[in-house]
Structures are given as structure tokens and as C-alpha cells.
Design an enzyme around this catalytic site. Sequence first.
Site, mmCIF file in Angstrom:
data_model
loop_
_atom_site.group_PDB
_atom_site.id
_atom_site.type_symbol
_atom_site.label_atom_id
_atom_site.label_comp_id
_atom_site.label_asym_id
_atom_site.label_seq_id
_atom_site.Cartn_x
_atom_site.Cartn_y
_atom_site.Cartn_z
ATOM 1 N N ASP A 117 -7.162 19.385 -13.978
ATOM 2 C CA ASP A 117 -7.446 18.032 -14.465
ATOM 3 C C ASP A 117 -7.006 17.990 -15.930
ATOM 4 O OD1 ASP A 117 -8.619 15.715 -15.514
ATOM 5 O OD2 ASP A 117 -10.323 15.821 -14.126
ATOM 6 N N LYS A 127 -8.196 6.961 -19.078
ATOM 7 C CA LYS A 127 -8.499 7.518 -20.394
ATOM 8 C C LYS A 127 -7.274 7.428 -21.308
ATOM 9 C CE LYS A 127 -12.197 8.223 -18.023
ATOM 10 N NZ LYS A 127 -12.508 9.466 -17.341
ATOM 11 N N ARG A 165 0.863 -1.197 0.000
ATOM 12 C CA ARG A 165 0.000 0.000 0.000
ATOM 13 C C ARG A 165 0.890 1.235 0.000
ATOM 14 N NH1 ARG A 165 -1.150 1.836 4.565
ATOM 15 N NH2 ARG A 165 -1.939 -0.072 5.477
ATOM 16 N N TYR A 222 -16.246 17.052 -15.232
ATOM 17 C CA TYR A 222 -16.602 15.638 -15.199
ATOM 18 C C TYR A 222 -17.691 15.445 -14.131
ATOM 19 C CZ TYR A 222 -16.134 10.631 -14.440
ATOM 20 O OH TYR A 222 -16.387 9.298 -14.295
HETATM 21 C C1 LIG Z 1 -12.973 9.916 -16.072
HETATM 22 C C2 LIG Z 1 -12.608 11.234 -15.561
HETATM 23 C C3 LIG Z 1 -12.376 11.439 -14.193
HETATM 24 C C4 LIG Z 1 -12.556 10.339 -13.165
HETATM 25 O O1 LIG Z 1 -11.628 9.327 -13.321
HETATM 26 P P1 LIG Z 1 -11.909 7.775 -12.947
HETATM 27 O O2 LIG Z 1 -10.661 7.101 -13.368
HETATM 28 O O3 LIG Z 1 -13.115 7.349 -13.722
HETATM 29 O O4 LIG Z 1 -12.158 7.734 -11.482
HETATM 30 C C5 LIG Z 1 -11.984 12.695 -13.786
HETATM 31 N N1 LIG Z 1 -11.836 13.708 -14.661
HETATM 32 C C6 LIG Z 1 -12.056 13.543 -15.976
HETATM 33 C C7 LIG Z 1 -11.881 14.707 -16.891
HETATM 34 C C8 LIG Z 1 -12.463 12.311 -16.474
HETATM 35 O O5 LIG Z 1 -12.702 12.180 -17.777
#
Ligand SMILES: *Cc1c(COP(=O)(O)O)cnc(C)c1O
Length: 387
Positions: free
Chosen positions: A176, A201, A52, A104
Site C-alpha cells: 500500500d 489521499k 463498467r 489502515y
Molecule cells: C485511506 C486509506 C485506504 C482506504 O482507501 P479509501 O479510498 O478510503 O477506500 C487504504 N490504505 C491507506 C493507507 C489509506 O490511508
Amino acid sequence: MTSAPDQGFGTKAIHAGQSPDPTTGAIMTPVYMTSTYVQAAPGQTKGYDYSRSHNPTRTALEQNLAALEGGRFGLGFASGMAAIHCVLNLLRSGDHVIAGNDLYGGTYRILKTLYEKFGVATTFVDMTDHAQVAAAFQPNTKLVMLETPTNPLLRCFDLAAIAALAKQRGALTMADNTFATPYLQTPLAHGWDIVIHSSTKYLGGHSDVVGGALVCNDPALHKDLAHFQNSCGGTPGPMDCFLVLRGTKTLHVRMDRHCQSALAVARWLERHPKVERVHYPWLPSHPNHAVAKKQMRAGGGMVSVELKASVAEAMAVCSSFRVFSLAESLGGVESLVDHPASMTHASIPAATRRASGLQDGLIRLSVGIEDEADLVGDLEQALARLP
Ligand SMILES: *Cc1c(COP(=O)(O)O)cnc(C)c1O
């Protein structure tokens, strides 16, 4: 075999954080499937004591992502939301957050349903309007956060200008960078404190893993974030880290194709009689085109389209593709189509959604790396079904 700061993106993508396995010479970082590590004497470790806290596959990923974002420290998480949660946990009750108003859905949800009840209030603002951002600051504003390009409207916010506003007021900043990826834009270079990723992604890139990451430069900030990561334990397993590392090796090659095909698709859609409006940062018609050009290498792989269609008709179009698959998520090699109002953004109340400009008939395309002609052909046959 090692990476240096002056190397190009592709070289860093393939080599940063990764050296051949010292035991066997394996060129790929092994998947260290272990929870614990044998100690020579109590407390005498080789830098690893419990997975962890640290795992060598995760260390390789963390160093790789830090190098790509141009930062000193990387931290891996089990999902993008776990990474965002880590940053939000720096706040105390009574603190105030300023966030972009086009986020998001899960980010909106964690702020509204999980942090508000602890007395952390968020003001959502249109960050293309810097006066609105400046006016949103309160004496207790501790965090400014945004996505650019945004999801799903692909608005682009001026990273340098907004970081400067936040810095003047002493607020921490978190960008982000999931949609752009570090290949297209690096927020730390524009003065941001923390970059967050959903590595689910583009970083992973093959729709086969869920993961998240943070990158920052300040050692004290890194220490606080790492404390939360270890204390709360939302860490990724070694196989997941391996998959993301495998993804980052081809990030630059995939992104070039995603961007090239997305631009072609966006141009084609813009001329289509059934299309009301195309949202794509690299089109001169995009309201934030100049900002995008200033801070991005290319327009990215996401295209949103408002159809001249009712909600029901737009939903029917979503179900009639042959190459694009109807699914949430984005950033994989395969093309996806999403209807935000009923899928990814359903957790945002309809009135809030519409007020921020997200129309019910908007469909979002994650343009994959299939052949461009097949993607355009698929859009053509799907749109031909509209009355
Ligand atoms: C998918 C996404 C998230 C969240 O990520 P997860 O891996 O699904 O928890 C946050 N910000 C953006 C822009 C996203 O596309």
C-alpha cells in the site's frame, strides 16, 4: 505530448496516458460521461463497449498511474478499499495472509470481519523484525501485504528484504503506497507484485474525490485483477478519474512542499517540552530512519506526535487548532489533525491497538501546503493549552 519510460517524474505525471482529444484537440482528457458506446456493426467497437468495463477517462488515469509507479498495468477503483478487495479476492478459503501489524483501520477491518469468515486467516506481524516475518509463513501463505510508512506510526519496512522473503516462499506481495506516493517510493522496483493506492489521499490531493488504484507488471496477474474489476464493478466514474488525473499533474510539486513542511514541523515538535515523542521517518531519531533513507526520496507529509497528556487532554488539543482541521483522511493541500484511537483506528480493538504501539494520546498530522510559519504557529498555540 507522449511519455517515455526514461522521462522524469514530473514529465510523466503531466503527460503519461494523456494525449489531446482526437476529435477536438482538447489538451485535457475529456470527462467521458457515457455508459455505452455506439457500435458500427454488432461487436464492432472502437475499443469501448460499456463503461463498467472501460471508459476513456479511466483509461487515461490507469495509464498515468501505471507510468508513475513504473508498472505496465493500472486499474482504477471507486475507493482504496475496493482496490484492496480486488486483490484479496484472488485468495481462496484455506489461504493464509501475512500483514503488517500497523495498518489502515479499514484494511484491518476487511481482513478480520469480511475475509476471516470465508476461511482466509491473517497473521499480523511487526515487519521491522524480519525473523518474525519469516516465522509467520505457513504452507498455505498466499499473500504478504504491508504499508510503508505505516498509518499512523510511520514505521518503515524494508521493501526489498520483505519482497525477497515472500518470493522465496512463493507468496504474492501487495504494498500500500498511499502514504509515500510513487514520487517518494516505487515498491514494484523493489520486487513487489502489486501496488495499491487510496487515490483519495495524495494522488487526488485536494480532498474532493474518493478513489483507488492497483498497479502491477505481470500480464497474467493483471488479467485476473481486471476480471474482478469488471465482474464486480467497483469502478470509478469518469468525473472521479478526471479529478485524480488533475491531482497527479501536480503530485511532485505538492509532495516537495508537504515533505519540506512536515520535516520542519517534526523538528519543531521534537524540541517542544509537552511532546513525548515524534514519529517522522526523516528524523534521525526515527527507529527506521536508515530504511526510509534507503528506499524513499523524502519523509512524506505525515507526522505523528505522542503528547505528554492524558487522552482527554490530547482530544482537547485536537479541537483547538485554527489552521489544522480536525478530520479523518489525509494527503490534501489543507492540513488535518486526527486522533486515531477515537477516529480513523476506532475499529481496531483498544488492546490490539496499544499492543501494536498506538497510544491513546497519539495525534496524527497531515501537513498541508499552507505556509510553514502558520502551521508551526498553530501548533504552538494549541500545545500552549496543555497544563
Ligand atoms: C485511506 C486509506 C485506504 C482506504 O482507501 P479509501 O479510498 O478510503 O477506500 C487504504 N490504505 C491507506 C493507507 C489509506 O490511508
